[in-house]
Design an enzyme around this catalytic site. Structure first.
Site, mmCIF file in Angstrom:
data_model
loop_
_atom_site.group_PDB
_atom_site.id
_atom_site.type_symbol
_atom_site.label_atom_id
_atom_site.label_comp_id
_atom_site.label_asym_id
_atom_site.label_seq_id
_atom_site.Cartn_x
_atom_site.Cartn_y
_atom_site.Cartn_z
ATOM 1 N N ARG A 86 19.874 -33.450 -5.801
ATOM 2 C CA ARG A 86 18.447 -33.579 -5.460
ATOM 3 C C ARG A 86 18.200 -34.719 -4.465
ATOM 4 N NH1 ARG A 86 14.459 -31.083 -8.683
ATOM 5 N NH2 ARG A 86 15.425 -29.610 -10.082
ATOM 6 N N ARG A 127 11.210 -35.882 -3.889
ATOM 7 C CA ARG A 127 10.007 -36.698 -4.047
ATOM 8 C C ARG A 127 10.199 -38.209 -4.105
ATOM 9 N NH1 ARG A 127 7.320 -33.340 -8.819
ATOM 10 N NH2 ARG A 127 9.538 -33.091 -9.234
ATOM 11 N N ARG A 170 5.636 -32.649 2.550
ATOM 12 C CA ARG A 170 5.197 -31.697 1.537
ATOM 13 C C ARG A 170 3.674 -31.590 1.558
ATOM 14 N NH1 ARG A 170 3.836 -32.111 -3.807
ATOM 15 N NH2 ARG A 170 4.479 -30.445 -5.234
ATOM 16 N N ASP A 226 15.382 -23.760 -3.809
ATOM 17 C CA ASP A 226 15.350 -23.939 -5.255
ATOM 18 C C ASP A 226 16.113 -22.818 -5.924
ATOM 19 O OD1 ASP A 226 14.016 -25.768 -7.322
ATOM 20 O OD2 ASP A 226 13.732 -23.766 -8.138
ATOM 21 N N TYR A 282 14.436 -19.609 -17.400
ATOM 22 C CA TYR A 282 13.114 -19.722 -16.763
ATOM 23 C C TYR A 282 12.385 -18.373 -16.775
ATOM 24 C CZ TYR A 282 14.395 -24.377 -15.201
ATOM 25 O OH TYR A 282 14.753 -25.700 -15.179
HETATM 26 O O1 1CP Z 1 18.340 -32.208 -2.475
HETATM 27 C C1 1CP Z 1 18.368 -31.202 -3.180
HETATM 28 O O2 1CP Z 1 19.219 -31.085 -4.073
HETATM 29 C C2 1CP Z 1 17.295 -30.222 -2.901
HETATM 30 C C3 1CP Z 1 17.405 -28.831 -3.286
HETATM 31 C C4 1CP Z 1 17.089 -28.467 -4.744
HETATM 32 C C5 1CP Z 1 18.025 -28.050 -5.691
HETATM 33 C C6 1CP Z 1 19.543 -28.030 -5.548
HETATM 34 C C7 1CP Z 1 15.808 -28.375 -5.333
HETATM 35 C C8 1CP Z 1 14.536 -28.739 -4.698
HETATM 36 N N1 1CP Z 1 15.960 -27.823 -6.579
HETATM 37 C C9 1CP Z 1 17.292 -27.629 -6.830
HETATM 38 C C10 1CP Z 1 17.920 -27.032 -7.993
HETATM 39 C C11 1CP Z 1 17.133 -26.800 -9.230
HETATM 40 N N2 1CP Z 1 15.821 -26.417 -9.371
HETATM 41 C C12 1CP Z 1 17.704 -26.849 -10.524
HETATM 42 C C13 1CP Z 1 19.162 -27.114 -10.805
HETATM 43 C C14 1CP Z 1 19.547 -28.525 -10.689
HETATM 44 C C15 1CP Z 1 18.928 -29.452 -11.692
HETATM 45 O O3 1CP Z 1 19.153 -29.262 -12.888
HETATM 46 O O4 1CP Z 1 18.272 -30.397 -11.239
HETATM 47 C C16 1CP Z 1 16.690 -26.554 -11.450
HETATM 48 C C17 1CP Z 1 16.812 -26.509 -12.951
HETATM 49 C C18 1CP Z 1 15.503 -26.272 -10.717
HETATM 50 C C19 1CP Z 1 14.191 -25.844 -11.260
HETATM 51 C C20 1CP Z 1 13.109 -26.703 -10.767
HETATM 52 N N3 1CP Z 1 12.566 -26.598 -9.530
HETATM 53 C C21 1CP Z 1 12.524 -27.814 -11.394
HETATM 54 C C22 1CP Z 1 12.922 -28.364 -12.757
HETATM 55 C C23 1CP Z 1 12.060 -27.814 -13.803
HETATM 56 C C24 1CP Z 1 12.587 -28.164 -15.176
HETATM 57 O O5 1CP Z 1 12.885 -27.246 -15.932
HETATM 58 O O6 1CP Z 1 12.661 -29.357 -15.500
HETATM 59 C C25 1CP Z 1 11.572 -28.358 -10.516
HETATM 60 C C26 1CP Z 1 10.659 -29.505 -10.753
HETATM 61 C C27 1CP Z 1 11.629 -27.581 -9.333
HETATM 62 C C28 1CP Z 1 10.891 -27.798 -8.061
HETATM 63 C C29 1CP Z 1 11.672 -28.507 -7.032
HETATM 64 N N4 1CP Z 1 12.873 -28.040 -6.519
HETATM 65 C C30 1CP Z 1 13.329 -28.895 -5.545
HETATM 66 C C31 1CP Z 1 12.370 -29.965 -5.434
HETATM 67 C C32 1CP Z 1 12.445 -31.106 -4.459
HETATM 68 C C33 1CP Z 1 11.356 -29.702 -6.377
HETATM 69 C C34 1CP Z 1 10.114 -30.533 -6.605
HETATM 70 C C35 1CP Z 1 8.999 -29.853 -5.892
HETATM 71 C C36 1CP Z 1 7.925 -30.747 -5.456
HETATM 72 O O7 1CP Z 1 7.977 -31.267 -4.338
HETATM 73 O O8 1CP Z 1 6.981 -30.914 -6.253
#
Ligand code: 1CP
Length: 355
Positions: free
Chosen positions: A27, A31, A40, A77, A154
């Protein structure tokens, strides 16, 4: 073969010698960076950032401008696949992802098709192509997907969950329905990841964020088996180079031998296992990625440096096979300077381990 100025990350995954331990952060775009929050706000919301190739490229490159990282990861994502399957994805502020039409029964699963990666998911492939151009051969680009089990959590829970009762109810009361869904997801992930490789991804990672909530038997049946199917179906060479595959099960430390046996190139570790133990258990079979607790980034630069040194010592004076990373995603309230102190510590402190 397209030129790659820094291939340390790919070399370490393939267990070829490197001059220092490669590092990137799960990640790493997101943010905690003010420049991300700014873009964003301009894009409107998270999915609009993902759907616009220029925005996705810019956000991918942001952390690389700040830090000496050895890899870039596609900004997207894991939930793009369920979204393309028609479940209606929304990101509610403060609530995380929500699906308007979650999966509840066999009929829902039967209706689902395998998304065409160049059609419904074409925006992701466009992002990959644009990012590859933007990277200009500086560092390799990591493509990724969620594991079938993690995506299914999910899709069935309708969003983030704590107890996972809906998917476990399906697993134990209607296993055939869940297996049909997991199988469709595995096929979708194979076609999605192979399309990412064709578009320019140079390495692949599968995030099994929720595999660790299962018993060992259920992990094998509902998660590992489908990741193994994916590993078998992936393109492992492109542009004259190997395309290494990393599998990461959060809380999966007790299963690393079995994960390694899928034929993946590397196993991702969270911080609940000592990397020395992991190495002793998997031997030469796979490379290891990890494994500093992401909360360590709240500490002082000195403390972060000590932890980096400790993990490097645990891995030992082995010339290859270790990709330094956090054990899970960086927290959104980490000061960007602390992430910088971490990257700098790995770059500087790891060199003596490669002499
Ligand atoms: O730098 C990077 O790694 C960016 C790319 C990336 C990746 C690899 C994002 C951007 N998401 C992910 C993978 C992801 N998404 C996972 C697997 C890795 C992990 O466990 O962290 C999972 C479970 C998600 C699902 C997801 N998408 C969540 C988590 C929800 C939960 O169950 O807790 C969230 C908050 C998102 C949104 C998201 N995805 C990525 C970002 C930067 C964000 C936040 C969005 C925003 O700007 O509000």
């Amino acid at each position: 073969m397209a030129e790659l100025k820094n291939d340390r990350y790919l070399r370490a995954l393939l267990k070829q010698p490197v001059d220092q331990t490669p590092v990137w952060m799960m990640r790493q775009a997101g943010r905690y960076l003010p420049e991300y929050r700014e873009l964003r706000a301009k894009a409107g919301d998270f999915m609009s950032l993902c759907r616009d190739a220029d925005f996705a490229c810019e956000v991918t490159l942001q952390p690389l401008r700040r830090y000496d990282l050895d890899a870039a990861i596609l900004f997207s994502d894991i939930l793009t696949i369920p979204d393309a399957m028609g479940l209606g994805l929304r990101f509610e502020t403060g609530e995380g992802p929500v699906f308007d039409r979650p999966i509840t029964c066999l009929r829902d699963v039967e209706k689902i098709g395998i998304p065409d990666p160049e059609d419904e998911l074409g925006y992701v492939m466009n992002a990959v192509r644009t990012i590859r151009k933007g990277l200009n051969g500086d560092v390799p680009l990591i493509g990724f997907s969620g594991s079938p089990w993690t995506l299914a959590t999910y899709m069935i829970e309708g969003g983030t969950s704590k107890a996972f009762t809906k998917i476990k109810k399906m697993a134990f009361a209607e296993p055939k329905t869940l297996h049909l869904l997991l199988d469709k997801l595995a096929d979708s992930v194979i076609s999605y990841l192979n399309a990412q490789v064709a578009a320019g991804a140079q390495s692949l990672m599968i995030f099994d964020t929720w595999g660790g909530i299962l018993s060992p038997r259920d992990y094998r049946e509902f998660s590992l088996r489908y990741m193994a199917k994916i590993v078998d179906g992936l393109t492992r060479e492109n542009e004259g180079r190997s395309v290494p595959v990393t599998l990461f099960t959060k809380n999966g430390g007790q299963w690393i031998e079995e994960i390694a046996a899928t034929g993946c190139d590397a196993v991702g570790l969270d911080w609940t296992i000592d990397i020395s133990d992991a190495k002793a258990r998997v031997g030469d079979k796979v490379a290891l990625q990890g494994n500093m607790d992401p909360s360590m980034l709240y500490a002082s630069p000195e403390r972060i440096g000590q932890e980096v040194q400790h993990i490097l010592e645990q891995y030992g004076h082995d010339n290859t096979g270790h990709v330094f990373n956090l054990g899970h995603g960086i927290h959104l309230d980490v000061p960007p300077e602390n992430a910088g102190a971490f990257i700098k510590a790995v770059n500087e402190l790891s060199r003596p381990f490669h002499k």
